[in-house]
Write a protein that holds these residues in place. Sequence first.
Motif, mmCIF file in Angstrom:
data_model
loop_
_atom_site.group_PDB
_atom_site.id
_atom_site.type_symbol
_atom_site.label_atom_id
_atom_site.label_comp_id
_atom_site.label_asym_id
_atom_site.label_seq_id
_atom_site.Cartn_x
_atom_site.Cartn_y
_atom_site.Cartn_z
ATOM 1 N N ARG A 44 -17.105 -3.098 7.099
ATOM 2 C CA ARG A 44 -17.810 -1.824 6.936
ATOM 3 C C ARG A 44 -16.841 -0.764 6.418
ATOM 4 O O ARG A 44 -15.865 -0.429 7.077
ATOM 5 C CB ARG A 44 -18.418 -1.350 8.255
ATOM 6 N N LYS A 45 -17.119 -0.208 5.270
ATOM 7 C CA LYS A 45 -16.229 0.779 4.635
ATOM 8 C C LYS A 45 -16.150 2.087 5.417
ATOM 9 O O LYS A 45 -15.143 2.767 5.385
ATOM 10 C CB LYS A 45 -16.705 1.078 3.215
ATOM 11 N N TYR A 46 -17.226 2.455 6.089
ATOM 12 C CA TYR A 46 -17.252 3.742 6.792
ATOM 13 C C TYR A 46 -16.548 3.702 8.147
ATOM 14 O O TYR A 46 -16.364 4.743 8.768
ATOM 15 C CB TYR A 46 -18.695 4.238 6.971
ATOM 16 N N ILE A 47 -16.162 2.537 8.613
ATOM 17 C CA ILE A 47 -15.444 2.450 9.887
ATOM 18 C C ILE A 47 -13.994 2.833 9.626
ATOM 19 O O ILE A 47 -13.287 2.176 8.863
ATOM 20 C CB ILE A 47 -15.581 1.058 10.521
ATOM 21 N N ARG A 48 -13.589 3.922 10.237
ATOM 22 C CA ARG A 48 -12.263 4.506 9.970
ATOM 23 C C ARG A 48 -11.132 3.639 10.511
ATOM 24 O O ARG A 48 -10.058 3.567 9.921
ATOM 25 C CB ARG A 48 -12.211 5.896 10.578
ATOM 26 N N ALA A 49 -11.363 3.010 11.669
ATOM 27 C CA ALA A 49 -10.307 2.197 12.269
ATOM 28 C C ALA A 49 -10.930 1.144 13.170
ATOM 29 O O ALA A 49 -12.034 1.311 13.685
ATOM 30 C CB ALA A 49 -9.346 3.071 13.072
ATOM 31 N N PHE A 50 -10.200 0.064 13.343
ATOM 32 C CA PHE A 50 -10.595 -0.998 14.256
ATOM 33 C C PHE A 50 -9.364 -1.370 15.069
ATOM 34 O O PHE A 50 -8.311 -1.647 14.499
ATOM 35 C CB PHE A 50 -11.106 -2.227 13.487
ATOM 36 N N PHE A 51 -9.504 -1.340 16.389
ATOM 37 C CA PHE A 51 -8.372 -1.626 17.265
ATOM 38 C C PHE A 51 -8.689 -2.742 18.244
ATOM 39 O O PHE A 51 -9.816 -2.847 18.730
ATOM 40 C CB PHE A 51 -7.949 -0.382 18.054
ATOM 41 N N HIS A 52 -7.689 -3.536 18.515
ATOM 42 C CA HIS A 52 -7.779 -4.573 19.530
ATOM 43 C C HIS A 52 -7.527 -3.920 20.884
ATOM 44 O O HIS A 52 -6.619 -3.108 21.032
ATOM 45 C CB HIS A 52 -6.729 -5.665 19.251
ATOM 46 N N LYS A 53 -8.374 -4.258 21.862
ATOM 47 C CA LYS A 53 -8.166 -3.734 23.219
ATOM 48 C C LYS A 53 -6.950 -4.434 23.803
ATOM 49 O O LYS A 53 -6.984 -5.610 24.112
ATOM 50 C CB LYS A 53 -9.372 -4.012 24.112
ATOM 51 N N GLY A 54 -5.912 -3.703 23.915
ATOM 52 C CA GLY A 54 -4.670 -4.252 24.448
ATOM 53 C C GLY A 54 -3.791 -3.122 24.919
ATOM 54 O O GLY A 54 -4.239 -1.985 25.084
ATOM 55 N N ARG A 55 -2.544 -3.430 25.102
ATOM 56 C CA ARG A 55 -1.592 -2.453 25.624
ATOM 57 C C ARG A 55 -1.477 -1.186 24.798
ATOM 58 O O ARG A 55 -1.259 -0.111 25.326
ATOM 59 C CB ARG A 55 -0.205 -3.090 25.719
ATOM 60 N N GLU A 56 -1.620 -1.313 23.501
ATOM 61 C CA GLU A 56 -1.414 -0.184 22.595
ATOM 62 C C GLU A 56 -2.686 0.609 22.304
ATOM 63 O O GLU A 56 -2.631 1.601 21.569
ATOM 64 C CB GLU A 56 -0.827 -0.686 21.267
ATOM 65 N N LEU A 57 -3.828 0.204 22.859
ATOM 66 C CA LEU A 57 -5.105 0.820 22.497
ATOM 67 C C LEU A 57 -5.127 2.323 22.711
ATOM 68 O O LEU A 57 -5.529 3.073 21.819
ATOM 69 C CB LEU A 57 -6.264 0.173 23.275
ATOM 70 N N GLN A 58 -4.696 2.800 23.859
ATOM 71 C CA GLN A 58 -4.763 4.236 24.133
ATOM 72 C C GLN A 58 -3.989 5.040 23.093
ATOM 73 O O GLN A 58 -4.502 6.013 22.547
ATOM 74 C CB GLN A 58 -4.248 4.544 25.542
ATOM 75 N N GLN A 59 -2.779 4.620 22.800
ATOM 76 C CA GLN A 59 -1.972 5.362 21.827
ATOM 77 C C GLN A 59 -2.560 5.257 20.427
ATOM 78 O O GLN A 59 -2.559 6.227 19.670
ATOM 79 C CB GLN A 59 -0.516 4.883 21.842
ATOM 80 N N GLN A 60 -3.090 4.088 20.071
ATOM 81 C CA GLN A 60 -3.712 3.929 18.755
ATOM 82 C C GLN A 60 -4.916 4.859 18.603
ATOM 83 O O GLN A 60 -5.097 5.482 17.565
ATOM 84 C CB GLN A 60 -4.146 2.474 18.544
ATOM 85 N N LEU A 61 -5.730 4.944 19.650
ATOM 86 C CA LEU A 61 -6.884 5.841 19.606
ATOM 87 C C LEU A 61 -6.442 7.292 19.477
ATOM 88 O O LEU A 61 -6.988 8.049 18.678
ATOM 89 C CB LEU A 61 -7.757 5.676 20.856
ATOM 90 N N LEU A 62 -5.451 7.671 20.272
ATOM 91 C CA LEU A 62 -4.949 9.041 20.226
ATOM 92 C C LEU A 62 -4.402 9.366 18.833
ATOM 93 O O LEU A 62 -4.708 10.416 18.262
ATOM 94 C CB LEU A 62 -3.881 9.244 21.294
ATOM 95 N N ASP A 63 -3.619 8.469 18.261
ATOM 96 C CA ASP A 63 -3.075 8.678 16.911
ATOM 97 C C ASP A 63 -4.185 8.808 15.872
ATOM 98 O O ASP A 63 -4.130 9.670 14.983
ATOM 99 C CB ASP A 63 -2.135 7.539 16.522
ATOM 100 N N SER A 64 -5.210 7.969 15.981
ATOM 101 C CA SER A 64 -6.321 8.000 15.031
ATOM 102 C C SER A 64 -7.103 9.303 15.145
ATOM 103 O O SER A 64 -7.439 9.937 14.135
ATOM 104 C CB SER A 64 -7.237 6.800 15.288
ATOM 105 N N LEU A 65 -7.381 9.745 16.366
ATOM 106 C CA LEU A 65 -8.102 10.998 16.564
ATOM 107 C C LEU A 65 -7.264 12.193 16.117
ATOM 108 O O LEU A 65 -7.796 13.146 15.537
ATOM 109 C CB LEU A 65 -8.532 11.146 18.027
ATOM 110 N N ASP A 66 -5.966 12.141 16.367
ATOM 111 C CA ASP A 66 -5.080 13.221 15.891
ATOM 112 C C ASP A 66 -5.150 13.322 14.363
ATOM 113 O O ASP A 66 -5.192 14.423 13.816
ATOM 114 C CB ASP A 66 -3.631 12.977 16.340
ATOM 115 N N ALA A 67 -5.153 12.184 13.679
ATOM 116 C CA ALA A 67 -5.243 12.185 12.214
ATOM 117 C C ALA A 67 -6.586 12.766 11.756
ATOM 118 O O ALA A 67 -6.641 13.516 10.782
ATOM 119 C CB ALA A 67 -5.070 10.770 11.669
#
Length: 128
Positions: free
Chosen positions: A100-123
């Motif tokens: 899906r082109k409109y999906i901005r990011a896709f993350f695996h639920k794992g140890r890094e998920l919280q930081q990845q989400l925070l970084d994506s929302l900050d962007a």
Amino acid sequence: MGDAQEPLRVLLVDDEQGVADALANFLQTGGYEVHAVCSPIQALTLADHLKPHALVADVVMSEMHGVELADEFANRFPGCNVVLMSSAASGPLVEEARRRKYIRAFFHKGRELQQQLLDSLDAMKRAA
């Protein structure tokens, strides 16, 4: 996003209450206005009133999978940023989400998920 002081409104959807609550708490400490629900149907109802800037949703849910929810958001709220997450690293739904082109990011639920989400929302916030 409107007013520069307005926090980014995030609608978080995960059918596991503990995951939804933990992620919502983490993102709230990052300065985001987070509304967490455990049902895609609830998310659609709430979104009509909330007008979220971002949707963060699990891919695998029972009522409606995250790709269907993302499709609905893309149609109803074209300016809403969509981020999907899954504990599965691969599979038909994960592959569908990645196409899906409109999906901005896709993350695996794992140890890094919280930081990845925070970084994506900050962007997203910086780009608004």
